[in-house]
Design a protein around this motif. Sequence first.
Motif, PDB file in Angstrom:
ATOM      1  N   GLY A 275       6.518  88.999  89.586  1.00 40.96           N
ATOM      2  CA  GLY A 275       6.680  90.427  89.762  1.00 40.96           C
ATOM      3  C   GLY A 275       5.373  91.159  89.637  1.00 40.96           C
ATOM      4  N   PRO A 276       5.351  92.456  90.001  1.00 37.65           N
ATOM      5  CA  PRO A 276       4.101  93.237  89.976  1.00 37.65           C
ATOM      6  C   PRO A 276       3.510  93.370  88.579  1.00 37.65           C
ATOM      7  CG  PRO A 276       6.005  94.655  90.363  1.00 37.65           C
ATOM      8  CD  PRO A 276       6.496  93.257  90.460  1.00 37.65           C
ATOM      9  N   ASP A 277       4.354  93.272  87.554  1.00 39.55           N
ATOM     10  CA  ASP A 277       3.866  93.395  86.177  1.00 39.55           C
ATOM     11  C   ASP A 277       3.846  92.058  85.459  1.00 39.55           C
ATOM     12  OD1 ASP A 277       3.575  96.189  86.426  1.00 39.55           O
ATOM     13  OD2 ASP A 277       5.727  96.470  86.041  1.00 39.55           O
ATOM     14  N   GLY A 278       3.815  90.979  86.236  1.00 38.92           N
ATOM     15  CA  GLY A 278       3.740  89.653  85.636  1.00 38.92           C
ATOM     16  C   GLY A 278       5.078  89.039  85.281  1.00 38.92           C
ATOM     17  N   GLU A 279       6.179  89.649  85.739  1.00 38.65           N
ATOM     18  CA  GLU A 279       7.496  89.074  85.464  1.00 38.65           C
ATOM     19  C   GLU A 279       7.625  87.714  86.144  1.00 38.65           C
ATOM     20  OE1 GLU A 279       8.016  93.579  86.129  1.00 38.65           O
ATOM     21  OE2 GLU A 279       7.005  91.900  87.101  1.00 38.65           O
TER      22      GLU A 279
END
Length: 348
Positions: A275-279
Amino acid sequence: MKRVDFPTLILVTIVTLLIWLLAEDLTRQESTLRSAGVAFAVADPDRFAVEPDRVEVTLAVGGSNRSVSSLREIVENEALTIGLEAREGTVSIDDLAKRLNDLPAVSKTGVKILSVQSPTRTIKITELEELTAPVRPRLPEGSLVQDPVVSQKEARVILPRREAARLPENLTLEAVVDPKDMQHLEPGDAKTVDAIIKLPEEFASMQDVTIIPADARVSFRLVSRYSSVDLDKVYVQVQVNPATAEAFRITLPEPVLRNVQVETSTELAAQLEPGPDGEPPAARVVAVLPLSNLELERGLESKPVAYFMALLPDGTGQEVTASVNGDAHPSIQISVEATPAPATPETP
């Protein structure tokens, strides 16, 4: 007081002016003409390419003021053209000044070209061949389309004769669509995009190739679009018959495949990326390795992966195209040991 003879004075003035103009015209001078264009041409330019076909030189010239001015005006407006024999090969010109003096455009001015900066030139003449070939569309890998149509049915190819001999008789050109023009299209869209007409990839290294026209338009309906995803690691999932699973101890010395390339739809590819936030990715890929009872009994030591599967967030699976260094079925090392049967209690 003596009366001034105006007619005589006027006549003397005119004669003096004419003498001065004549002297000015006949006075010879040496001058420099910079950035003079010199062109090299053959009688049949459609069949031969000349390289370079034009150069700029500095000329040292001698002549009257009028003649030098005439030549200066010529070189400022057009190139001095030297004709060459229409024959493939290399031509060495070491008498450029003499060749320029022999040109009618120069000789009629009365100017003598005394020297040329860089008087030696090497000219390459290449015989050309022209072909006509049909054009087919080539869309980016991973795009499935319906009814692709190219606006340009045929195109002309002009290239050196020696290169033309390498081409197949049934040559087909390709109208290549840039992947960037496909990025924002959605499945179901009917679109027309720009394309560049090129030789097939196996002939892309050919030089001095001209294709006319160079561009085309490609129309199609996008059915689906695929993307490529590089996964750092993919776990191997072993499948065995549950009824015999406890009878064997199965271990994998290397339970992970590294650097796996996955080709799948853009939607699933997005789920395989963080994900965009490192998910963590919403879906993951496993390499499926089914083992039969017979293989376990024989103590199989290695086996290729059967297929790759994406495990989706809803718990279902979807088979995907994947490979390791181009190998869609990489081999997995296996260690199989029979598990001792549990002891049977003695009957009293």
